[in-house]
Design a protein around this motif. Sequence first.
Motif, short mmCIF file in Angstrom:
data_model
loop_
_atom_site.label_atom_id
_atom_site.label_comp_id
_atom_site.label_asym_id
_atom_site.label_seq_id
_atom_site.Cartn_x
_atom_site.Cartn_y
_atom_site.Cartn_z
N SER A 113 -6.81 6.91 1.33
CA SER A 113 -5.63 7.69 0.97
C SER A 113 -5.92 9.17 1.20
N PRO A 114 -4.89 10.02 1.25
CA PRO A 114 -5.12 11.43 1.54
C PRO A 114 -6.13 12.11 0.61
N ALA A 135 0.83 -1.21 0.00
CA ALA A 135 0.00 0.00 0.00
C ALA A 135 0.86 1.26 0.00
N ALA A 136 2.00 1.20 0.68
CA ALA A 136 2.92 2.35 0.68
C ALA A 136 3.45 2.63 -0.73
N THR A 137 3.70 1.57 -1.50
CA THR A 137 4.18 1.78 -2.87
C THR A 137 3.10 2.39 -3.74
N TRP A 138 1.83 2.05 -3.48
CA TRP A 138 0.75 2.66 -4.26
C TRP A 138 0.74 4.18 -4.07
N ALA A 175 0.81 1.04 11.54
CA ALA A 175 1.84 1.19 10.50
C ALA A 175 1.20 1.48 9.15
N ILE A 176 0.04 0.91 8.90
CA ILE A 176 -0.66 1.19 7.65
C ILE A 176 -1.20 2.63 7.66
N VAL A 177 -1.71 3.05 8.79
CA VAL A 177 -2.16 4.44 8.93
C VAL A 177 -1.00 5.41 8.72
N GLU A 178 0.16 5.04 9.23
CA GLU A 178 1.32 5.93 9.14
C GLU A 178 1.85 6.07 7.71
N THR A 179 1.48 5.15 6.82
CA THR A 179 1.89 5.31 5.42
C THR A 179 1.09 6.41 4.72
N GLY A 180 -0.02 6.84 5.35
CA GLY A 180 -0.84 7.89 4.77
C GLY A 180 -2.32 7.58 4.69
N PHE A 181 -2.70 6.36 5.07
CA PHE A 181 -4.12 5.98 5.05
C PHE A 181 -4.76 6.32 6.39
N SER A 182 -5.90 7.00 6.34
CA SER A 182 -6.55 7.41 7.58
C SER A 182 -7.91 6.73 7.73
#
Length: 275
Positions: free
Chosen positions: A236-237, A143-146, A192-199
């Motif tokens: 995503s943001p 998900a971070a790569t997306w 950790a998933i939230v910290e990649t930018g997903f809220s």
Amino acid sequence: MSTMRLATWNVNSIRARVDRVTDWLERADVDVLAMQETKCSDDQFPTMPFAALGYDVVHCGFNQWNGVAIASRVGIDDVEVGFAGQPSWSDKPEAEAVAEARALGATCNGVRVWSLYIPNGRTVDSPHYLYKLKWLAALRETAATWLADDPSAQIALVGDWNIAPTDEDVWSVEAYQGSTHVTVPERSAFDAIVETGFSDLVRPYTPGPAVFTYWDYTQLRFPKNRGMRIDFILGSPSLAQRVERAEIARDERKTGKDRVGSPSDHAPVVVTLTG
């Protein structure tokens, strides 16, 4: 300004609850519904009742376990079964490990929707618990790569996460002492998933303790509101900027003469997007 209503629901067997699900779809005016725990193979999925309401359906199911689906009346493109790096699993040492039916992606009206059924973990000393953590780590990495590839991408990671991220997300911290869903490693994996930018797109609109999405069938858990918040829509943001409102459709967990069929042990979770 156009709107789009996106929902997720662990249906706990779509063949047993298709009437319940389609009845709610019609009443709730939902455009896209991600489903988990369909408990059927692809050829067993009851597509016709959805088609009658104007929904296209894609499904990933290999047997009577797990299973994920997406129903959309606003288009469904670029279907992808599983995500890059998704771990495999086998209950039997002698059987080859395979990727389970736990992740299905599709683009619906410009939103990349992933229907996710995160492994349960079973017990903290089970190999399935380690598999769960590995699965979440792989999802975070992919998900971070997306987002890195396209920071403006509109992505929704939705489904049954089998994690209660905070103490407020369970009816009793003591009741789950030593159990899965609330351990530090699981909560850290979610964070950790939230910290990649997903809220979490729903929490701001459903604040406070005792706001749950799942109640066990036993011990009058639902009437007593002894539940957990384990079903989430993470965005995503750019998708988060579009949220107008969100809700947990708690009434769909109810039984009674005014309800069609028997309920799932989960309630639907919905966000309304604008623009």
